[in-house]
Design an enzyme around this catalytic site. Structure first.
Site, PDB file in Angstrom:
ATOM      1  N   HIS A   1      -6.494  -5.830  -2.093  1.00 60.14           N
ATOM      2  CA  HIS A   1      -7.347  -5.835  -0.891  1.00 60.14           C
ATOM      3  C   HIS A   1      -7.689  -7.254  -0.446  1.00 60.14           C
ATOM      4  O   HIS A   1      -8.460  -7.436   0.482  1.00 60.14           O
ATOM      5  CB  HIS A   1      -8.610  -5.003  -1.129  1.00 60.14           C
ATOM      6  CG  HIS A   1      -8.339  -3.533  -1.190  1.00 60.14           C
ATOM      7  ND1 HIS A   1      -9.283  -2.596  -1.522  1.00 60.14           N
ATOM      8  CD2 HIS A   1      -7.200  -2.825  -0.942  1.00 60.14           C
ATOM      9  CE1 HIS A   1      -8.744  -1.378  -1.485  1.00 60.14           C
ATOM     10  NE2 HIS A   1      -7.486  -1.500  -1.144  1.00 60.14           N
TER      11      HIS A   1
ATOM     12  N   ARG B   1       0.841  -1.203   0.000  1.00 64.18           N
ATOM     13  CA  ARG B   1       0.000   0.000   0.000  1.00 64.18           C
ATOM     14  C   ARG B   1       0.882   1.262   0.000  1.00 64.18           C
ATOM     15  O   ARG B   1       0.585   2.242  -0.694  1.00 64.18           O
ATOM     16  CB  ARG B   1      -0.920  -0.012   1.227  1.00 64.18           C
ATOM     17  CG  ARG B   1      -1.853   1.183   1.261  1.00 64.18           C
ATOM     18  CD  ARG B   1      -2.948   1.007   2.301  1.00 64.18           C
ATOM     19  NE  ARG B   1      -3.888   2.095   2.257  1.00 64.18           N
ATOM     20  CZ  ARG B   1      -4.178   2.874   3.294  1.00 64.18           C
ATOM     21  NH1 ARG B   1      -3.616   2.659   4.474  1.00 64.18           N
ATOM     22  NH2 ARG B   1      -5.052   3.853   3.159  1.00 64.18           N
TER      23      ARG B   1
ATOM     24  N   HIS C   1       0.686   4.296  -2.699  1.00 66.05           N
ATOM     25  CA  HIS C   1       0.493   5.702  -2.326  1.00 66.05           C
ATOM     26  C   HIS C   1       1.691   6.552  -2.749  1.00 66.05           C
ATOM     27  O   HIS C   1       1.542   7.727  -3.067  1.00 66.05           O
ATOM     28  CB  HIS C   1       0.244   5.832  -0.822  1.00 66.05           C
ATOM     29  CG  HIS C   1      -1.134   5.400  -0.417  1.00 66.05           C
ATOM     30  ND1 HIS C   1      -1.766   5.869   0.706  1.00 66.05           N
ATOM     31  CD2 HIS C   1      -2.022   4.557  -1.001  1.00 66.05           C
ATOM     32  CE1 HIS C   1      -2.968   5.315   0.807  1.00 66.05           C
ATOM     33  NE2 HIS C   1      -3.144   4.511  -0.221  1.00 66.05           N
TER      34      HIS C   1
ATOM     35  N   ASN D   1      -2.903   8.826   3.955  1.00 61.48           N
ATOM     36  CA  ASN D   1      -1.621   8.270   4.416  1.00 61.48           C
ATOM     37  C   ASN D   1      -1.531   8.109   5.931  1.00 61.48           C
ATOM     38  O   ASN D   1      -0.565   7.555   6.441  1.00 61.48           O
ATOM     39  CB  ASN D   1      -0.468   9.140   3.912  1.00 61.48           C
ATOM     40  CG  ASN D   1      -0.249   8.959   2.427  1.00 61.48           C
ATOM     41  OD1 ASN D   1      -0.487   7.865   1.899  1.00 61.48           O
ATOM     42  ND2 ASN D   1       0.177  10.008   1.747  1.00 61.48           N
TER      43      ASN D   1
END
Ligand code: HEM
Length: 325
Positions: free
Chosen positions: A190, A58, A62, A92
């Site tokens: 996910h 992740r 980002h 974040n």
């Protein structure tokens, strides 16, 4: 003639390993052990904290979505933004694993000072940790350089939100040269990891502002989430598995849940209400796990090349949290 052919083949082989501006084995001569150091450290520590794999992939996502994969998500301060860097932006605030990247950076600085970028460390650690979960591997060409800027408002605007609909998701991905197929595949991450309640509790408590629920969320699942997990809408401490029962396994069950209307976020659920993305989800479910892994890996490779800085742009940060002075 034979020698000439060999030279041509050699040139083709070199060109073949260059991906965009990145290169497979970029540190081969400047820091030959770099990739091994990352892999060994991941192999040593992630098995004790397997949820880090989710955190690191992740973080890579980002990072790449704001100013390209340039380590901008890691910065605590820049002279332009002060401490309002990407890190403090809402999307974040739930990103984890920064200290893990710092430890890796220390090892690499000890081995070859000033050579290996923080952005490459994030990309390599993300891949190596997913492999450790039994998930797919993918090529990680290297040579990313670290950015000098990081701005919270850019992160808020460009990182997809769990409340985004398919039009916004499509646009945010297209802005990064990723298509609908990449959107479906990359959302497949996910299948591992966790969420905090505020990312989805509007769907349980107040979907349209009149104390209602999201009708596209399976009602039994919604009941469970309300009674056993997020008992109040603003619970910021409870964590919820995104792929219940299988959150540590990188498999297709995320997509199966989507079809059961059990995708946790509106953004997950949105993928089932567009005919193109729905068709693709069905194809993934009908295909093999090996096919999913291959396709996922290709999309990760694509994501890892977004807006990369190479050559003389950016810098090789000494400390991942601050730009060099
Ligand atoms: C399509 C748009 C996406 C949206 C809207 C989205 C949104 C989110 C949200 C809201 C969370 C939970 C944050 C929290 O409350 O703690 C989350 C977690 C996560 N996301 Fe996404 N995401 C998207 C795409 C991706 C992509 C492309 C990847 C990686 C390739 C990814 C990997 C993950 C992982 C692994 C977690 C779990 C993190 C952990 O366990 O700490 N997501 N995502």
């Amino acid at each position: 003639m034979k020698g000439f052919c060999l030279i041509i083949l050699g040139v083709l082989a070199i060109l073949g390993s260059v991906e965009g501006d990145l290169e497979m084995g970029f540190y081969g001569s400047s820091c030959p052990k770099a990739e091994k150091i990352v892999q060994d450290y991941v192999n040593q520590h992630v098995p004790n904290a397997p949820s880090l794999a989710a955190a690191l992939i992740r973080m890579h996502f980002h990072d790449c979505f704001v100013r390209g994969c340039d380590g901008s998500v890691l910065l605590n301060f820049t002279s332009a933004s002060g401490n309002q860097t990407e890190k403090v932006a809402v999307p974040n605030q739930t990103v984890r694993g920064f200290d893990f990247i710092d430890r890796l950076k220390s090892l690499l600085e000890a081995e070859c000072p000033g050579i290996v970028s923080c952005a490459d460390i994030v990309a390599l650690a993300a891949r190596d940790s997913i492999v450790l979960t039994g998930g797919p591997s993918w090529r990680v060409p290297t040579g990313r350089r670290d950015g000098l800027m990081s701005n919270a408002s850019e992160a808020l605007a460009q990182i997809p939100a769990p409340f985004d609909n398919i039009t916004i998701l499509t646009q945010k991905f297209a802005n990064k040269s990723l298509d609908l197929k990449d959107l479906v595949l990359l959302s497949g991450a996910h299948t591992i990891g966790i969420s905090h309640c505020p990312s989805f509790t509007n769907r349980l408590y107040n979907f349209t502002g009149v104390g209602d629920r999201d009708p596209t969320l399976d009602s039994e699942y919604a009941d469970n989430l309300r009674s056993r997990k997020c008992r109040i809408q603003n619970d910021t401490t409870t964590i919820v598995e995104m792929d219940p029962g299988s959150r540590k396994t990188f498999d297709l069950s995320y997509y199966a849940l989507l079809l059961k209307r059990r995708g946790l976020f509106e953004s997950d659920s949105a993928l089932t209400r567009n005919s193109n993305t729905l068709t693709f989800i069905n194809q993934l479910l009908q295909g093999s796990i090996a096919n999913f892994y291959t396709e996922f890996g290709l999309s990760m490779e694509k994501m890892g090349q977004i807006g990369v800085k190479t050559g003389t742009t950016g810098e090789i940060r000494r400390n991942c949290a601050v730009v060099n002075s």
